[in-house]
Scaffold this motif. Structure first.
Motif, PDB file in Angstrom:
ATOM      1  N   LEU A  86       0.369  -1.309   0.158  1.00 13.50           N
ATOM      2  CA  LEU A  86      -0.263  -0.275  -0.225  1.00 13.50           C
ATOM      3  C   LEU A  86       0.876   1.406   0.292  1.00 13.50           C
ATOM      4  CD1 LEU A  86      -2.580  -1.384   2.682  1.00 13.50           C
ATOM      5  CD2 LEU A  86      -2.980  -1.035   0.574  1.00 13.50           C
ATOM      6  N   VAL A  87       2.294   0.938   0.756  1.00 12.31           N
ATOM      7  CA  VAL A  87       2.701   2.160   0.679  1.00 12.31           C
ATOM      8  C   VAL A  87       3.372   2.765  -0.547  1.00 12.31           C
ATOM      9  CG1 VAL A  87       5.505   2.822   1.879  1.00 12.31           C
ATOM     10  CG2 VAL A  87       3.000   2.123   3.336  1.00 12.31           C
ATOM     11  N   GLY A  91       2.907   6.008  -2.752  1.00 11.37           N
ATOM     12  CA  GLY A  91       4.114   6.649  -3.561  1.00 11.37           C
ATOM     13  C   GLY A  91       4.261   6.679  -4.887  1.00 11.37           C
ATOM     14  N   PHE A  92       4.115   5.666  -5.708  1.00  7.02           N
ATOM     15  CA  PHE A  92       3.456   5.903  -7.033  1.00  7.02           C
ATOM     16  C   PHE A  92       2.268   6.425  -7.342  1.00  7.02           C
ATOM     17  CE2 PHE A  92       2.367   4.503 -11.339  1.00  7.02           C
ATOM     18  CZ  PHE A  92       3.497   4.213 -12.162  1.00  7.02           C
ATOM     19  N   LEU A 108       8.882  14.226  -3.333  1.00  4.63           N
ATOM     20  CA  LEU A 108       7.946  13.801  -2.328  1.00  4.63           C
ATOM     21  C   LEU A 108       7.157  12.164  -2.199  1.00  4.63           C
ATOM     22  CD1 LEU A 108       6.491  16.583  -0.194  1.00  4.63           C
ATOM     23  CD2 LEU A 108       8.546  15.504   0.202  1.00  4.63           C
ATOM     24  N   GLY A 109       7.133  12.213  -3.764  1.00  2.00           N
ATOM     25  CA  GLY A 109       6.727  10.044  -3.371  1.00  2.00           C
ATOM     26  C   GLY A 109       7.448   9.623  -4.137  1.00  2.00           C
ATOM     27  N   ALA A 110       8.370  10.618  -4.376  1.00  6.38           N
ATOM     28  CA  ALA A 110       9.887   9.099  -4.699  1.00  6.38           C
ATOM     29  C   ALA A 110      10.361   8.256  -3.762  1.00  6.38           C
ATOM     30  CB  ALA A 110      10.931  10.354  -5.918  1.00  6.38           C
ATOM     31  N   GLY A 111      10.291   9.851  -2.702  1.00  2.17           N
ATOM     32  CA  GLY A 111      11.076   9.520  -1.145  1.00  2.17           C
ATOM     33  C   GLY A 111       9.639   7.962  -0.895  1.00  2.17           C
ATOM     34  N   VAL A 112       8.988   8.352  -0.565  1.00  3.03           N
ATOM     35  CA  VAL A 112       7.415   7.179  -0.556  1.00  3.03           C
ATOM     36  C   VAL A 112       7.810   6.102  -0.664  1.00  3.03           C
ATOM     37  CG1 VAL A 112       4.720   7.336   0.083  1.00  3.03           C
ATOM     38  CG2 VAL A 112       6.258   9.050   0.698  1.00  3.03           C
ATOM     39  N   GLY A 116       9.422   2.525   0.499  1.00  2.77           N
ATOM     40  CA  GLY A 116       8.092   1.322   0.945  1.00  2.77           C
ATOM     41  C   GLY A 116       8.678   0.406  -0.040  1.00  2.77           C
ATOM     42  N   VAL A 117       9.487   0.430  -1.110  1.00  4.56           N
ATOM     43  CA  VAL A 117      10.188  -0.555  -1.961  1.00  4.56           C
ATOM     44  C   VAL A 117      11.458  -1.439  -0.669  1.00  4.56           C
ATOM     45  CG1 VAL A 117      11.924  -1.026  -3.926  1.00  4.56           C
ATOM     46  CG2 VAL A 117       9.116   0.076  -4.178  1.00  4.56           C
TER      47      VAL A 117
END
Length: 133
Positions: A86-87, A91-92, A108-112, A116-117
């Protein structure tokens, strides 16, 4: 897994030859790029299967003299529920929205997404019931 590795290597070779011919005569960089990416993806799967074959050897399914009982026993580790997919999806989603609304949101999304990955890949590294020790 040797048969599967050879099969995917053939798929990679097909896409590689097709990309070369299409690139020469098609004059379409988008189509050529797609065929090159398809070739690389099939080559990645073939490489993974070849490495697994070298590590683990022949499976009972690969031998002609194998019995049904040879495949009995625990198959693999199946993880329980995990929050990290889900994370990764969130993020994606934020990265995709960042393409539309601005670089700051994409970062910010790339960090999340990276968090998660990373957590999804390494969440079961230290488990006790590993078979390959």
């Amino acid at each position: 897994m040797k048969t599967e590795a050879v099969l995917f290597a053939g798929v990679a070779a097909f896409f590689g030859v097709t990309a070369g011919v299409y690139g020469k005569y098609g004059h379409d960089p988008a189509g050529t790029s797609v065929l090159i990416v398809a070739c690389l993806m099939a080559a990645l799967v073939a490489f993974f299967l070849a490495v697994q074959y070298r590590r683990r050897g022949r499976r009972p399914q690969d031998r002609r003299d194998a019995e049904v009982a040879d495949t009995a026993g625990p198959l693999e580790f199946f993880p329980p529920a995990s929050p990290w997919p889900l994370v990764v999806a969130a993020g994606f989603t934020v990265v995709a929205l960042g393409v539309v609304f601005g670089l700051w949101l994409a970062l910010l999304g790339a960090g999340v997404l990276a968090l998660g990955v990373f957590e999804m890949v390494f969440q079961y590294v230290g488990r006790e019931d590993r078979q390959d020790r």
